[in-house]
Scaffold this motif. Structure first.
Motif, PDB file in Angstrom:
ATOM      1  N   GLN A 199     -32.446 -72.584  19.596  1.00  0.00           N
ATOM      2  CA  GLN A 199     -32.684 -73.037  18.225  1.00  0.00           C
ATOM      3  C   GLN A 199     -32.333 -74.515  18.077  1.00  0.00           C
ATOM      4  O   GLN A 199     -33.086 -75.291  17.466  1.00  0.00           O
ATOM      5  CB  GLN A 199     -31.853 -72.202  17.246  1.00  0.00           C
ATOM      6  CG  GLN A 199     -31.968 -72.620  15.788  1.00  0.00           C
ATOM      7  CD  GLN A 199     -33.304 -72.275  15.167  1.00  0.00           C
ATOM      8  OE1 GLN A 199     -33.943 -71.301  15.566  1.00  0.00           O
ATOM      9  NE2 GLN A 199     -33.733 -73.046  14.184  1.00  0.00           N
ATOM     10  N   SER A 200     -31.213 -74.929  18.644  1.00  0.00           N
ATOM     11  CA  SER A 200     -30.806 -76.332  18.568  1.00  0.00           C
ATOM     12  C   SER A 200     -31.822 -77.241  19.248  1.00  0.00           C
ATOM     13  O   SER A 200     -32.106 -78.348  18.767  1.00  0.00           O
ATOM     14  CB  SER A 200     -29.431 -76.511  19.212  1.00  0.00           C
ATOM     15  OG  SER A 200     -28.436 -75.821  18.490  1.00  0.00           O
ATOM     16  N   ALA A 201     -32.376 -76.790  20.353  1.00  0.00           N
ATOM     17  CA  ALA A 201     -33.365 -77.594  21.067  1.00  0.00           C
ATOM     18  C   ALA A 201     -34.627 -77.788  20.233  1.00  0.00           C
ATOM     19  O   ALA A 201     -35.207 -78.880  20.203  1.00  0.00           O
ATOM     20  CB  ALA A 201     -33.704 -76.935  22.398  1.00  0.00           C
ATOM     21  N   VAL A 202     -35.057 -76.747  19.530  1.00  0.00           N
ATOM     22  CA  VAL A 202     -36.245 -76.864  18.686  1.00  0.00           C
ATOM     23  C   VAL A 202     -35.976 -77.788  17.504  1.00  0.00           C
ATOM     24  O   VAL A 202     -36.823 -78.618  17.137  1.00  0.00           O
ATOM     25  CB  VAL A 202     -36.705 -75.474  18.210  1.00  0.00           C
ATOM     26  CG1 VAL A 202     -37.776 -75.590  17.130  1.00  0.00           C
ATOM     27  CG2 VAL A 202     -37.239 -74.671  19.400  1.00  0.00           C
ATOM     28  N   VAL A 203     -34.796 -77.668  16.911  1.00  0.00           N
ATOM     29  CA  VAL A 203     -34.436 -78.584  15.822  1.00  0.00           C
ATOM     30  C   VAL A 203     -34.443 -80.024  16.329  1.00  0.00           C
ATOM     31  O   VAL A 203     -34.917 -80.949  15.652  1.00  0.00           O
ATOM     32  CB  VAL A 203     -33.062 -78.219  15.232  1.00  0.00           C
ATOM     33  CG1 VAL A 203     -32.578 -79.294  14.253  1.00  0.00           C
ATOM     34  CG2 VAL A 203     -33.130 -76.872  14.525  1.00  0.00           C
ATOM     35  N   GLY A 204     -33.947 -80.218  17.558  1.00  0.00           N
ATOM     36  CA  GLY A 204     -33.971 -81.550  18.144  1.00  0.00           C
ATOM     37  C   GLY A 204     -35.379 -82.069  18.361  1.00  0.00           C
ATOM     38  O   GLY A 204     -35.657 -83.255  18.157  1.00  0.00           O
ATOM     39  N   ASP A 228     -39.277 -79.627  27.786  1.00  0.00           N
ATOM     40  CA  ASP A 228     -37.960 -79.094  28.141  1.00  0.00           C
ATOM     41  C   ASP A 228     -37.768 -77.687  27.574  1.00  0.00           C
ATOM     42  O   ASP A 228     -37.258 -76.787  28.252  1.00  0.00           O
ATOM     43  CB  ASP A 228     -36.857 -80.011  27.607  1.00  0.00           C
ATOM     44  CG  ASP A 228     -36.683 -81.270  28.437  1.00  0.00           C
ATOM     45  OD1 ASP A 228     -37.191 -81.295  29.575  1.00  0.00           O
ATOM     46  OD2 ASP A 228     -36.048 -82.216  27.954  1.00  0.00           O
ATOM     47  N   ILE A 229     -38.171 -77.497  26.333  1.00  0.00           N
ATOM     48  CA  ILE A 229     -38.027 -76.184  25.688  1.00  0.00           C
ATOM     49  C   ILE A 229     -38.911 -75.154  26.378  1.00  0.00           C
ATOM     50  O   ILE A 229     -38.483 -74.037  26.696  1.00  0.00           O
ATOM     51  CB  ILE A 229     -38.375 -76.297  24.196  1.00  0.00           C
ATOM     52  CG1 ILE A 229     -37.351 -77.186  23.474  1.00  0.00           C
ATOM     53  CG2 ILE A 229     -38.434 -74.913  23.539  1.00  0.00           C
ATOM     54  CD1 ILE A 229     -37.784 -77.622  22.098  1.00  0.00           C
ATOM     55  N   ILE A 230     -40.155 -75.530  26.620  1.00  0.00           N
ATOM     56  CA  ILE A 230     -41.111 -74.609  27.223  1.00  0.00           C
ATOM     57  C   ILE A 230     -40.671 -74.202  28.631  1.00  0.00           C
ATOM     58  O   ILE A 230     -40.888 -73.062  29.063  1.00  0.00           O
ATOM     59  CB  ILE A 230     -42.513 -75.251  27.233  1.00  0.00           C
ATOM     60  CG1 ILE A 230     -43.035 -75.376  25.787  1.00  0.00           C
ATOM     61  CG2 ILE A 230     -43.483 -74.452  28.091  1.00  0.00           C
ATOM     62  CD1 ILE A 230     -44.242 -76.282  25.636  1.00  0.00           C
ATOM     63  N   ALA A 231     -40.008 -75.109  29.335  1.00  0.00           N
ATOM     64  CA  ALA A 231     -39.562 -74.807  30.702  1.00  0.00           C
ATOM     65  C   ALA A 231     -38.289 -73.984  30.734  1.00  0.00           C
ATOM     66  O   ALA A 231     -38.087 -73.181  31.658  1.00  0.00           O
ATOM     67  CB  ALA A 231     -39.342 -76.111  31.462  1.00  0.00           C
ATOM     68  N   ASN A 232     -37.417 -74.138  29.732  1.00  0.00           N
ATOM     69  CA  ASN A 232     -36.075 -73.571  29.830  1.00  0.00           C
ATOM     70  C   ASN A 232     -35.801 -72.381  28.921  1.00  0.00           C
ATOM     71  O   ASN A 232     -34.972 -71.536  29.271  1.00  0.00           O
ATOM     72  CB  ASN A 232     -35.039 -74.663  29.552  1.00  0.00           C
ATOM     73  CG  ASN A 232     -34.973 -75.690  30.657  1.00  0.00           C
ATOM     74  OD1 ASN A 232     -34.518 -75.399  31.759  1.00  0.00           O
ATOM     75  ND2 ASN A 232     -35.454 -76.889  30.373  1.00  0.00           N
ATOM     76  N   VAL A 233     -36.450 -72.302  27.787  1.00  0.00           N
ATOM     77  CA  VAL A 233     -36.157 -71.196  26.866  1.00  0.00           C
ATOM     78  C   VAL A 233     -36.574 -69.832  27.423  1.00  0.00           C
ATOM     79  O   VAL A 233     -35.884 -68.833  27.181  1.00  0.00           O
ATOM     80  CB  VAL A 233     -36.787 -71.464  25.487  1.00  0.00           C
ATOM     81  CG1 VAL A 233     -36.795 -70.203  24.615  1.00  0.00           C
ATOM     82  CG2 VAL A 233     -36.023 -72.583  24.774  1.00  0.00           C
ATOM     83  N   PRO A 234     -37.666 -69.722  28.176  1.00  0.00           N
ATOM     84  CA  PRO A 234     -38.046 -68.393  28.683  1.00  0.00           C
ATOM     85  C   PRO A 234     -36.966 -67.684  29.484  1.00  0.00           C
ATOM     86  O   PRO A 234     -36.922 -66.451  29.515  1.00  0.00           O
ATOM     87  CB  PRO A 234     -39.271 -68.699  29.547  1.00  0.00           C
ATOM     88  CG  PRO A 234     -39.890 -69.890  28.909  1.00  0.00           C
ATOM     89  CD  PRO A 234     -38.716 -70.726  28.473  1.00  0.00           C
ATOM     90  N   LYS A 235     -36.077 -68.419  30.128  1.00  0.00           N
ATOM     91  CA  LYS A 235     -35.046 -67.777  30.954  1.00  0.00           C
ATOM     92  C   LYS A 235     -33.883 -67.235  30.143  1.00  0.00           C
ATOM     93  O   LYS A 235     -33.031 -66.508  30.667  1.00  0.00           O
ATOM     94  CB  LYS A 235     -34.519 -68.782  31.976  1.00  0.00           C
ATOM     95  CG  LYS A 235     -33.719 -69.923  31.358  1.00  0.00           C
ATOM     96  CD  LYS A 235     -33.318 -70.959  32.389  1.00  0.00           C
ATOM     97  CE  LYS A 235     -32.510 -72.095  31.761  1.00  0.00           C
ATOM     98  NZ  LYS A 235     -32.200 -73.168  32.730  1.00  0.00           N
TER      99      LYS A 235
END
Length: 485
Positions: free
Chosen positions: A43-48, A115-122
């Motif tokens: 969530q923080s990454a998307v807000v960023g 960055d989000i697309i690569a890391n959030v799925p895990k």
């Protein structure tokens, strides 16, 4: 332990050096390995990523310098920055600072989304919540690439994080515009499928991307691609389908009064039913860094721009309520004294704005329902010019403006060309200075005509695309400049 997020923000495509940014050792560093661990991190990454839209050099100012100065609505003061004057006079070059801002900040947004697309799925978390956050990232990447492709044509396509100068995409070449559009549409389709509907977004998360925003942006992308040499035969039908999806959802509708659209106290659904996607700025005008109001307010602000005389004197007619809201030729000072000034853009207002401050509560509108209605009419005209239903969207927008007596039909707008001429003006009356004009005029085939007739400037064919920024060409020899520059 306090965490310090050190981001080596590589200019545009990760091409600038950030060696020795800090000599001292940080207390802590957030990396892909120790940050993307849970739902809160996601969530923080998307807000960023959403916050990347806020800088002055992006969707707080540069967006309308790119989208409006090359058009018929906005004029820079000749005492202002040369790059703004050059955008207006069509004398822009690869050295233009604002063009560089547009490129660099678009790729910064893409970097955050990647960055989000690569890391959030895990991350182990609720699947629907995860997909919603990923949908936000895909939307933002699609938005950025859409801005880039309609501005520059072929641009580098990067869909993964760049972590090393050994990455082949560290110094990328340009990807064909048709492939960029394909990526834009794919990203937006993912967002449309996975983002929450507007009515399901929690109050604390207002401002995040909805599925309706993805549909509306898809309509915009399909229509723009439909005007290119590599248009897909289904583009106009797909644009119409996307518009109808937003309309038939029943979630969005026109606000009763045009002024309600810009009311800072009516910023969020369900009180605000017309906004589909905004760049968010805070509700406390003592802390928000937001110059939108100041930049358009003469005397009491910076007053960097004026309304084009064409807008002030020719674009509006009859009982149109929008003119008095969108443009004005008077200002009130701190003592309540009214002064006459040249016509300026008055549509962005905040009653709590402090004179001469850089703070306001105004959101930047990216997508709103009136635009969807106008795009619906445009798509229907492209598909079947003889369909009388194509006027429904335009007439609905006219009704709200007080122009019920001036409805359009096949009698008073009988040809496809006459329809386009009318649509060009209707979009100006409704959506002026919301960042659309350059792209509207290019898409609708009226850019060169309007520049000549309204501003007296001769636009060359090559100027339908912007030049790639010279700083990017200097550091990446794999990039080639657009012809004519």
């Amino acid at each position: 332990m306090k965490k310090i997020y050190i981001l080596c923000a590589l200019a545009g495509l990760g091409l600038s050096s950030c060696k020795k940014l800090l000599e001292e050792k940080p207390v802590g560093i957030l990396t892909d390995q120790n940050f993307y661990l849970n739902a809160a991190d996601a969530q923080s990454a998307v807000v960023g990523a959403l916050s990347q839209l806020q800088p002055q050099a992006y969707y707080q100012r540069t967006v309308y310098i790119m989208g409006e100065l090359s058009g018929d609505g906005l004029v820079p003061l000749l005492t202002q920055n040369q790059e703004r004057i050059d955008m207006y006079k069509l004398t822009y070059t690869a050295q233009n600072i604002e063009i560089n801002n547009w490129w660099v900040n678009s790729y910064k947004l893409i970097s955050r989304a990647n960055d989000i697309i690569a890391n959030v799925p895990k991350i182990s978390m609720d699947a629907a919540a995860k997909n919603n956050l990923l949908g936000n990232a895909y939307f933002l990447r699609g938005l950025a690439y859409f801005d880039l492709v309609r501005s520059f044509g072929d641009v580098p396509l990067i869909t993964h994080p760049i972590t090393s100068k050994d990455d082949p995409d560290f110094s990328p070449s340009r990807t064909a515009a048709n492939k960029i559009y394909a990526q834009v549409i794919s990203d937006l389709q993912f967002a449309e499928t996975n983002c929450l509907t507007e009515d399901k977004i929690a109050a604390a998360n207002k401002g995040m991307v909805s599925s309706g925003a993805a549909s509306a942006m898809l309509a915009r992308a399909y229509l723009q691609r439909a005007s290119t040499a590599f248009a897909d035969p289904a583009d106009n039908q797909n644009a119409l389908n996307a518009c109808n999806k937003v309309i038939n959802s029943g979630i969005y509708k026109l606000m009763p009064n045009y002024s309600d659209v810009f009311n800072c106290d009516l910023k969020y659904f369900p009180q605000q039913t017309e906004h589909i996607f905004d760049v968010q700025f805070g509700n406390n005008n003592t802390t928000t860094q937001n110059i939108i109001v100041r930049m358009f307010t003469p005397k009491n602000g910076s007053g960097s721009f004026l309304a084009n005389p064409y807008m002030a004197n020719q674009i509006y007619f009859g009982a149109d309520k929008r003119k008095a809201w969108n443009i004005s030729n008077s200002v009130v000072d701190a003592k309540g004294v009214v002064s006459s000034v040249p016509f300026y853009i008055s549509k962005f207002r905040d009653p709590q704005w402090v004179l001469n401050s850089n703070n306001s509560r105004v959101n930047w509108l990216v997508l709103r329902y009136a635009d969807v209605l106008l795009m619906q009419s445009e798509a229907m005209n492209n598909l079947n010019p003889s369909d009388p239903a194509k006027f429904n969207g335009m007439n609905t927008v006219r009704d709200r403006a007080g122009l019920t007596a001036s409805h359009l039909d096949l009698t008073n707008t009988p040809t496809p060309s006459a329809f386009i001429d009318t649509l060009v003006k209707d979009r100006a009356r409704e959506l002026c200075i919301e960042g659309h004009r350059r792209w509207d005029l290019i898409r609708l085939g009226r850019f060169k005509q309007i520049e000549q007739q309204v501003n007296g400037f001769t636009a060359q064919d090559f100027q339908l695309l912007l030049p790639l920024p010279q700083p990017e060409l200097d550091v990446n020899k794999n990039l080639k400049q657009n012809p004519g520059y």
